[in-house]
Motif scaffolding. Structure first.
Motif, PDB file in Angstrom:
ATOM      1  N   GLU A 282      -9.192  -3.396  -7.203  1.00 47.43           N
ATOM      2  CA  GLU A 282     -10.415  -2.654  -6.889  1.00 47.43           C
ATOM      3  C   GLU A 282     -11.625  -3.573  -6.831  1.00 47.43           C
ATOM      4  OE1 GLU A 282     -10.472   0.286  -9.942  1.00 47.43           O
ATOM      5  OE2 GLU A 282      -9.143   1.665  -8.860  1.00 47.43           O
TER       6      GLU A 282
ATOM      7  N   TYR B 270     -10.482   5.236  -2.952  1.00 46.69           N
ATOM      8  CA  TYR B 270      -9.669   6.441  -2.874  1.00 46.69           C
ATOM      9  C   TYR B 270      -9.414   7.140  -4.214  1.00 46.69           C
ATOM     10  CZ  TYR B 270      -5.215   8.940  -2.005  1.00 46.69           C
ATOM     11  OH  TYR B 270      -4.216   9.858  -1.928  1.00 46.69           O
TER      12      TYR B 270
ATOM     13  N   SER C 286      -4.952  -0.654  -1.389  1.00 43.55           N
ATOM     14  CA  SER C 286      -3.770   0.207  -1.248  1.00 43.55           C
ATOM     15  C   SER C 286      -2.708  -0.480  -0.412  1.00 43.55           C
ATOM     16  CB  SER C 286      -4.147   1.538  -0.595  1.00 43.55           C
ATOM     17  OG  SER C 286      -3.008   2.331  -0.367  1.00 43.55           O
ATOM     18  N   SER C 287      -1.480  -0.369  -0.897  1.00 39.99           N
ATOM     19  CA  SER C 287      -0.347  -0.849  -0.112  1.00 39.99           C
ATOM     20  C   SER C 287       0.639   0.279   0.129  1.00 39.99           C
ATOM     21  CB  SER C 287       0.357  -2.000  -0.844  1.00 39.99           C
ATOM     22  OG  SER C 287       0.763  -1.588  -2.144  1.00 39.99           O
TER      23      SER C 287
ATOM     24  N   GLU D 116      -9.870  -0.843   1.478  1.00 40.46           N
ATOM     25  CA  GLU D 116      -9.246  -0.082   0.393  1.00 40.46           C
ATOM     26  C   GLU D 116      -8.234  -0.967  -0.325  1.00 40.46           C
ATOM     27  OE1 GLU D 116      -8.720   1.857  -2.326  1.00 40.46           O
ATOM     28  OE2 GLU D 116      -9.633   3.387  -1.043  1.00 40.46           O
TER      29      GLU D 116
ATOM     30  N   PRO E 287       0.719   6.399 -10.911  1.00 43.91           N
ATOM     31  CA  PRO E 287       0.152   5.059 -10.732  1.00 43.91           C
ATOM     32  C   PRO E 287       0.092   4.231 -12.015  1.00 43.91           C
ATOM     33  CG  PRO E 287      -1.603   6.701 -10.779  1.00 43.91           C
ATOM     34  CD  PRO E 287      -0.311   7.456 -10.776  1.00 43.91           C
TER      35      PRO E 287
ATOM     36  N   GLY F  97      -2.821   3.606   2.272  1.00 45.22           N
ATOM     37  CA  GLY F  97      -3.145   2.421   3.061  1.00 45.22           C
ATOM     38  C   GLY F  97      -2.643   2.538   4.485  1.00 45.22           C
TER      39      GLY F  97
ATOM     40  N   ARG G 263      -4.518  -3.098 -11.292  1.00 47.48           N
ATOM     41  CA  ARG G 263      -5.307  -2.212 -10.430  1.00 47.48           C
ATOM     42  C   ARG G 263      -6.787  -2.563 -10.444  1.00 47.48           C
ATOM     43  NH1 ARG G 263      -5.075   0.900  -5.932  1.00 47.48           N
ATOM     44  NH2 ARG G 263      -7.091   1.897  -5.793  1.00 47.48           N
TER      45      ARG G 263
ATOM     46  N   LYS H 198      -1.655  12.059   3.252  1.00 45.82           N
ATOM     47  CA  LYS H 198      -2.750  11.079   3.315  1.00 45.82           C
ATOM     48  C   LYS H 198      -3.342  10.954   4.712  1.00 45.82           C
ATOM     49  CE  LYS H 198      -1.746   9.962  -0.969  1.00 45.82           C
ATOM     50  NZ  LYS H 198      -0.385  10.487  -1.137  1.00 45.82           N
TER      51      LYS H 198
ATOM     52  N   SER I 195      -3.306   9.929  -6.789  1.00 50.37           N
ATOM     53  CA  SER I 195      -4.736   9.634  -6.928  1.00 50.37           C
ATOM     54  C   SER I 195      -5.475  10.738  -7.674  1.00 50.37           C
ATOM     55  CB  SER I 195      -5.374   9.475  -5.545  1.00 50.37           C
ATOM     56  OG  SER I 195      -5.416  10.731  -4.872  1.00 50.37           O
TER      57      SER I 195
END
Length: 297
Positions: free
Chosen positions: A127, A144, A73-74, A71, A225, A78, A123, A46, A179
């Motif tokens: 987003e 992403y 993301s965690s 973003e 995911p 991220g 999710r 990433k 992703s």
């Protein structure tokens, strides 16, 4: 792009290794190859993706100097985005679920990210809040999981690297799906050169969204995911294999013990899938993409 050239020269000088010890451990006739895609600052693929996505957005003019980057993301993206934003002078805002452990939240903050907590909704809610946050602060939402800049990085870097290092010496490439960017970009590039190469997608057996299986919790960070990402192109994937968390962890440990490669659990999942692939006679010379390294804290 100069930024891609620099990243290649500095980090990816010798990205492919032969896992002779692991292969011997499993009694394989030929050694599995691994593409080590974890040479950046945070130890995952990433790093290059985040840096390049910001570069693409800057070139288009959608990301201006000093503009916040947002973003949902965690995870590893991220963290990589926070580092890339710090080096390019952009504030980084990460939308994370309220269930995120405090230690992980503190880690992201230590990398320079500002945290926005989402209390629920999955999710889609993350987003939606990320998009609203970007609009509120006149920022850029990297998006992403759906932004084609993600697979485009792998079309320009990872795919060409694999082709240059391996040529026609491999008959399959095994990639974990998070992703969807890596498998889509690599597959689209490689199949343009060799339509016969087999592309294998790997997901956790406990969370098998791509293959239409059970959706649940698993311990393979970076893949699975729980939904099929927009960036995932099923038309360039020949086989989908599932691997459970225990087998992925075992394979990662074996890569470390027998070959000295600090593979993360998702890398171990690709190894376990490659053993399955060879066992069914669908490949004799596979290459696994290792998207992260194991860290010891």
């Amino acid at each position: 792009m100069a930024i891609l050239q620099s990243y290649y020269q500095d980090v990816y000088k010798c990205p492919v290794v032969r896992l002779s010890g692991f292969s011997g451990r499993h009694g394989l006739a030929s050694s599995i190859l691994a593409y080590l895609d974890f040479g950046g600052a945070t130890g995952t693929c990433k790093d290059g993706v985040a840096e390049t996505m910001l570069a693409f957005a800057t070139e288009r003019g959608t990301l201006q100097p000093g503009m916040p980057v947002v973003e949902a993301s965690s995870g590893s993206f991220g963290a990589a985005l926070a580092v890339s934003c710090a080096t390019t002078g952009h504030p980084c805002i990460l939308v994370v679920p309220s269930s995120l452990p405090a230690s992980r939240r503190q880690h992201l903050q230590s990398l320079g990210a500002r945290i926005v907590v989402c209390s629920g909704g999955g999710r889609k809610a993350l987003e939606r809040i990320a998009a609203d946050t970007a609009k509120r602060y006149n920022g850029y939402y990297t998006n992403y999981f759906a932004n084609d800049d993600n697979p485009e990085y792998h079309r320009r870097v990872t795919g060409p690297q694999i082709l240059k290092a391996c040529g026609d010496s491999i008959d399959a490439v095994v990639i974990g799906v998070g992703s969807g960017g890596t498998i889509t970009g690599v597959a689209e590039y490689l199949k343009a050169w060799n339509s016969m190469i087999r592309i294998v997608a790997v997901e956790p057996s406990e969370c098998a969204a791509i293959s239409g299986g059970f959706i649940g919790h698993h311990g393979i960070a970076g893949i699975g995911p729980g939904f099929v990402p927009e960036n995932y192109n099923p038309y360039v994937v020949d086989t989908v294999l599932t691997v459970n968390t225990a087998d992925a962890e075992r394979a990662a440990r074996e890569a470390l013990f027998f070959d000295g490669v600090p593979a993360c659990t998702s890398a171990g999942a690709t190894l376990a899938a490659a053993v399955q692939l060879i066992g069914t006679g669908k490949s004799t010379r596979p290459l696994c993409v290792f998207a992260g390294r194991r860290t010891y804290e």
